[in-house]
Design a protein around this motif. Structure first.
Motif, PDB file in Angstrom:
ATOM      1  N   ASN A  79     -17.959 -31.123  -5.974  1.00 32.23           N
ATOM      2  CA  ASN A  79     -17.442 -31.834  -7.155  1.00 32.23           C
ATOM      3  C   ASN A  79     -17.762 -31.114  -8.455  1.00 32.23           C
ATOM      4  OD1 ASN A  79     -20.177 -32.238  -7.352  1.00 32.23           O
ATOM      5  ND2 ASN A  79     -20.084 -34.484  -7.231  1.00 32.23           N
ATOM      6  N   GLN A  80     -18.326 -29.909  -8.358  1.00 32.29           N
ATOM      7  CA  GLN A  80     -18.624 -29.072  -9.528  1.00 32.29           C
ATOM      8  C   GLN A  80     -19.649 -29.695 -10.470  1.00 32.29           C
ATOM      9  OE1 GLN A  80     -16.748 -25.903  -9.942  1.00 32.29           O
ATOM     10  NE2 GLN A  80     -16.386 -26.438  -7.804  1.00 32.29           N
ATOM     11  N   LYS A  81     -20.396 -30.686  -9.995  1.00 36.83           N
ATOM     12  CA  LYS A  81     -21.357 -31.377 -10.857  1.00 36.83           C
ATOM     13  C   LYS A  81     -22.768 -30.825 -10.726  1.00 36.83           C
ATOM     14  CE  LYS A  81     -18.434 -34.462 -12.428  1.00 36.83           C
ATOM     15  NZ  LYS A  81     -18.040 -34.481 -13.852  1.00 36.83           N
ATOM     16  N   LYS A  82     -23.076 -30.181  -9.591  1.00 41.06           N
ATOM     17  CA  LYS A  82     -24.425 -29.706  -9.333  1.00 41.06           C
ATOM     18  C   LYS A  82     -24.413 -28.213  -9.019  1.00 41.06           C
ATOM     19  CE  LYS A  82     -26.586 -33.689  -9.632  1.00 41.06           C
ATOM     20  NZ  LYS A  82     -27.624 -33.940 -10.657  1.00 41.06           N
ATOM     21  N   LEU A  83     -25.482 -27.544  -9.450  1.00 33.90           N
ATOM     22  CA  LEU A  83     -25.711 -26.144  -9.119  1.00 33.90           C
ATOM     23  C   LEU A  83     -26.764 -26.119  -8.009  1.00 33.90           C
ATOM     24  CD1 LEU A  83     -24.947 -23.240 -10.076  1.00 33.90           C
ATOM     25  CD2 LEU A  83     -27.012 -23.297 -11.469  1.00 33.90           C
ATOM     26  N   ILE A  84     -26.387 -25.662  -6.838  1.00 37.88           N
ATOM     27  CA  ILE A  84     -27.255 -25.724  -5.661  1.00 37.88           C
ATOM     28  C   ILE A  84     -27.971 -24.390  -5.483  1.00 37.88           C
ATOM     29  CG2 ILE A  84     -27.370 -26.206  -3.187  1.00 37.88           C
ATOM     30  CD1 ILE A  84     -26.381 -28.545  -4.883  1.00 37.88           C
ATOM     31  N   MET A  85     -29.309 -24.472  -5.330  1.00 38.20           N
ATOM     32  CA  MET A  85     -30.134 -23.314  -4.978  1.00 38.20           C
ATOM     33  C   MET A  85     -30.591 -23.513  -3.540  1.00 38.20           C
ATOM     34  SD  MET A  85     -30.446 -21.253  -7.686  1.00 38.20           S
ATOM     35  CE  MET A  85     -31.958 -20.371  -7.457  1.00 38.20           C
ATOM     36  N   ASP A  86     -30.048 -22.716  -2.634  1.00 33.08           N
ATOM     37  CA  ASP A  86     -30.384 -22.793  -1.210  1.00 33.08           C
ATOM     38  C   ASP A  86     -31.442 -21.732  -0.922  1.00 33.08           C
ATOM     39  OD1 ASP A  86     -30.465 -23.227   1.463  1.00 33.08           O
ATOM     40  OD2 ASP A  86     -28.315 -22.953   1.820  1.00 33.08           O
ATOM     41  N   LEU A  87     -32.711 -22.182  -0.719  1.00 32.56           N
ATOM     42  CA  LEU A  87     -33.856 -21.281  -0.631  1.00 32.56           C
ATOM     43  C   LEU A  87     -34.348 -21.153   0.806  1.00 32.56           C
ATOM     44  CD1 LEU A  87     -35.778 -22.648  -3.745  1.00 32.56           C
ATOM     45  CD2 LEU A  87     -34.116 -20.792  -3.666  1.00 32.56           C
ATOM     46  N   ILE A  88     -34.913 -19.980   1.137  1.00 31.84           N
ATOM     47  CA  ILE A  88     -35.441 -19.699   2.472  1.00 31.84           C
ATOM     48  C   ILE A  88     -36.850 -19.111   2.344  1.00 31.84           C
ATOM     49  CG2 ILE A  88     -35.107 -18.351   4.602  1.00 31.84           C
ATOM     50  CD1 ILE A  88     -32.108 -18.339   3.960  1.00 31.84           C
ATOM     51  N   HIS A 121     -36.732 -23.822   4.796  1.00 32.76           N
ATOM     52  CA  HIS A 121     -35.405 -24.022   4.217  1.00 32.76           C
ATOM     53  C   HIS A 121     -35.491 -25.184   3.224  1.00 32.76           C
ATOM     54  CE1 HIS A 121     -31.091 -25.116   3.992  1.00 32.76           C
ATOM     55  NE2 HIS A 121     -30.922 -23.812   4.164  1.00 32.76           N
ATOM     56  N   HIS A 122     -35.047 -24.947   1.976  1.00 28.59           N
ATOM     57  CA  HIS A 122     -35.167 -25.973   0.933  1.00 28.59           C
ATOM     58  C   HIS A 122     -34.015 -25.799  -0.060  1.00 28.59           C
ATOM     59  CE1 HIS A 122     -36.957 -28.835  -1.808  1.00 28.59           C
ATOM     60  NE2 HIS A 122     -36.964 -27.922  -2.790  1.00 28.59           N
ATOM     61  N   LYS A 123     -33.457 -26.937  -0.497  1.00 25.78           N
ATOM     62  CA  LYS A 123     -32.370 -26.920  -1.476  1.00 25.78           C
ATOM     63  C   LYS A 123     -32.785 -27.637  -2.751  1.00 25.78           C
ATOM     64  CE  LYS A 123     -28.389 -26.624   1.634  1.00 25.78           C
ATOM     65  NZ  LYS A 123     -27.107 -27.257   2.059  1.00 25.78           N
TER      66      LYS A 123
END
Length: 456
Positions: free
Chosen positions: A199-208, A230-232
Motif C-alpha cells: 500500500n506504499q505506506k510503510k518502508l520495510i527493512m528485512d534484516l538477517i 530474521h527480523h523486519k
C-alpha cells in the motif's frame, strides 16, 4: 461553395500543423522549466502525463490565436505565390470575399475558445495547481550512501556500509530507532533488504542475522539484548510515496470562469463602497468633533500637559484608523481590477483570432510566400507585439494606472486597425513586400525547396 471549400482546405493543414508544433514547443519548455521539481521524486509516468495534460489548457489558449495567424499567412501566401489570388481577382472575386470563409471560421474558433476559457481552462488550472503542490511536498526517494548515516526517515537513523542499489540489498547495517522514546533501540544486522509495502505506506527493512539492543533513558539499570536470524522493521514512508489531493478548496482568479468572477467583483464593489462611506464618515467626525474637542482641551492651563498627551494619543489613533481604511480601499480596488483583468482576458485573447485574420490575409498576399518559415517569422513578430501589449496592459491595470478594459483590449484595437488598413490597401492596390533578406536567419529545413533554391 467550391471556392469556400478550397480556401478552407488551404487553411486546415497549416492550422493543425501549427497547433501541434507550437504545443510541442510549449511542452518542451514546460518540462525544461519544471524538470528540477520533478526529477528524483519517484513519480509515476501517469502523474507526469496528468501534469502535462492539465497544463495543456494554458498552452491551447496561447497556441490557437497564433496558429490562426500562421495558417492564414501560409494559405494566402501560397495562393498569391501560385497566382491564384490574381486569377480570382480577374474573375471578379475581391479579397474581401476570399477572406470571408477564414473570417467566419475564426469567429467559430473564437466562440469555442471563449467556452474553453470559461469552463475547461479554470478547472484544468485548478487541478494543475493542486497536483503541483502535491509534487512539491513530495520528498525524494530514500537514498543510502555507504558509510553515511541517513536520517530521511523520521525517528530513524540508518547506516549501511555496503549498498547494492540494483537489488536493494544492504550489508553491515546499524539502525537507531527513536520512535518509542524514552526507549532507544539499536539494531545491527549482517544483511538486509529495503522495499515499500504494497500500500506504499510503510518502508520495510528485512534484516538477517543481527541483534537488537534496547535501552531505557528513564531507567539506566534496564537493558535488553535480543538476537535474531530474521527480523523486519516497518518504518513510516509517507514522505516517500506520492498522494494526490482531491480537487476543492479556494480558487484563484485564473481558476474561475467569468461568471464566477463577476459575482466576486459584485461583492468586492459592495464592500468597497461601504469602506469609502466609512472613510467619509470618519473624516467628517474628525473635522467636526475632534478639532473642537482639541481646542477646548488646550484652553485649560491647569491640565494642559495631560490633555496635550491625551489629544496626541487620540490624533494618532484616528490617523491609524484612517490609514487602515485607506489601505483597505486600496486593497479592494486592486482586487477588483485584478478580477476584471482576468474577465476581459477570457474574451480578448479569443477575439485575437479575428484580428489575426485581418492581418494575415493581406500580409500573405503581399509577401507572396507560403512557406512555414516565412509565416512563422511574421507570426512571431506580431504575436510578440500582441503579447507585449497584453502583459504591459495587465501590469498597468493591476496597479490601477490603466483601466482593465484598455489594458486587455488595446492590443486588439491597435492591431485590428492595422489589419483593416492592410486589408483595404491590399484589396485596392497591388502591393508586394519583400522579406527575402530574413530567410538567411531561418533554418533551411523550414524552407520549401524552391525557396532554398531562390536564396542560393
Amino acid at each position: 461553395m467550391i471556392l469556400i471549400k478550397y480556401i478552407l482546405r488551404n487553411h486546415f493543414a497549416p492550422f493543425i500543423f501549427s497547433v501541434l508544433t507550437l504545443i510541442a514547443i510549449f511542452i518542451l519548455q514546460f518540462l525544461m522549466k519544471f524538470a528540477d521539481r520533478l526529477v528524483g521524486k519517484g513519480l509515476s509516468t501517469w502523474v507526469i502525463i496528468k501534469l502535462i495534460a492539465y497544463n495543456l489548457a494554458w498552452m491551447v489558449v496561447l497556441v490557437i490565436p497564433m496558429s490562426v495567424l500562421v495558417a492564414v499567412l501560409m494559405a494566402f501566401g501560397n495562393m498569391s505565390q501560385n497566382n491564384e489570388i490574381t486569377i480570382l481577382k480577374a474573375t471578379g472575386i475581391s479579397l474581401y470575399k476570399m477572406m470571408l470563409p477564414p473570417f467566419i471560421s475564426s469567429i467559430v474558433i473564437a466562440i469555442l475558445l471563449v467556452y474553453f476559457n470559461n469552463h475547461i481552462y479554470p478547472d484544468a488550472n485548478h487541478a494543475a495547481r493542486i497536483l503541483m503542490e502535491d509534487i512539491s511536498r513530495q520528498k525524494p526517494t530514500l537514498s543510502l550512501v555507504p558509510g553515511v548515516f541517513s536520517q530521511d526517515v523520521p525517528n530513524y537513523s540508518i547506516l549501511a556500509r555496503k549498498v547494492d542499489t540494483q537489488k536493494n540489498e544492504l550489508e553491515e547495517l546499524t539502525i537507531y530507532d527513536y520512535s518509542n522514546l524514552p526507549k532507544v533501540n539499536i539494531v545491527t544486522a549482517s544483511k538486509g533488504k529495503i522495499y515499500l509495502s504494497r500500500n506504499q505506506k510503510k518502508l520495510i527493512m528485512d534484516l538477517i542475522n543481527g541483534e537488537i539492543h534496547e535501552a531505557d533513558n528513564s531507567n539506566p539499570l534496564e537493558y535488553r539484548r535480543l538476537r535474531f536470524q530474521h527480523h523486519k522493521i516497518a518504518m513510516p514512508a509517507d514522505q516517500f510515496t506520492f498522494e494526490q489531493s482531491t480537487p476543492g478548496g479556494p480558487r484563484g482568479d485564473r481558476e474561475l470562469g467569468a461568471q464566477d468572477m463577476l459575482k466576486i467583483v459584485d461583492s468586492l464593489e459592495v464592500i468597497f463602497d461601504k469602506t469609502q462611506q466609512n472613510l467619509n464618515k470618519k473624516i467628517s467626525q474628525l473635522a467636526g468633533n475632534n478639532l473642537i474637542t482639541t481646542k477646548s482641551f488646550l484652553e485649560d492651563n491647569l491640565f494642559s500637559k495631560y490633555l496635550y498627551v491625551r489629544v496626541n494619543q487620540r490624533i494618532k489613533a484616528d490617523e491609524s484608523s484612517i490609514l487602515n481604511v485607506l489601505y483597505s480601499i486600496d486593497y479592494y480596488k486592486k482586487e477588483i481590477n485584478r478580477y476584471w483583468v482576468e474577465i476581459h482576458k477570457k474574451y480578448s485573447i479569443p477575439f485575437a483570432c479575428l484580428v489575426f485574420v485581418l492581418i494575415g490575409a493581406p500580409l500573405g498576399t503581399m509577401t507572396r510566400k507560403g512557406g512555414f518559415g516565412m509565416a512563422a517569422g511574421i507570426s512571431l513578430v506580431f504575436f510578440l507585439i500582441y503579447w507585449a501589449f497584453l502583459i504591459g496592459g495587465e501590469k498597468l491595470a493591476d496597479r490601477g494606472l490603466l483601466s482593465p478594459f484598455w489594458g486587455m483590449w488595446s492590443a486588439n484595437i491597435l492591431l485590428g486597425i492595422l489589419g483593416i488598413i492592410l486589408t483595404v490597401k491590399s484589396a485596392r492596390e497591388k502591393i508586394t513586400l519583400d522579406f527575402s533578406f530574413l530567410t538567411k536567419y531561418i533554418p533551411k529545413s523550414w524552407l520549401k525547396p524552391e525557396e532554398e533554391y531562390e536564396n542560393n
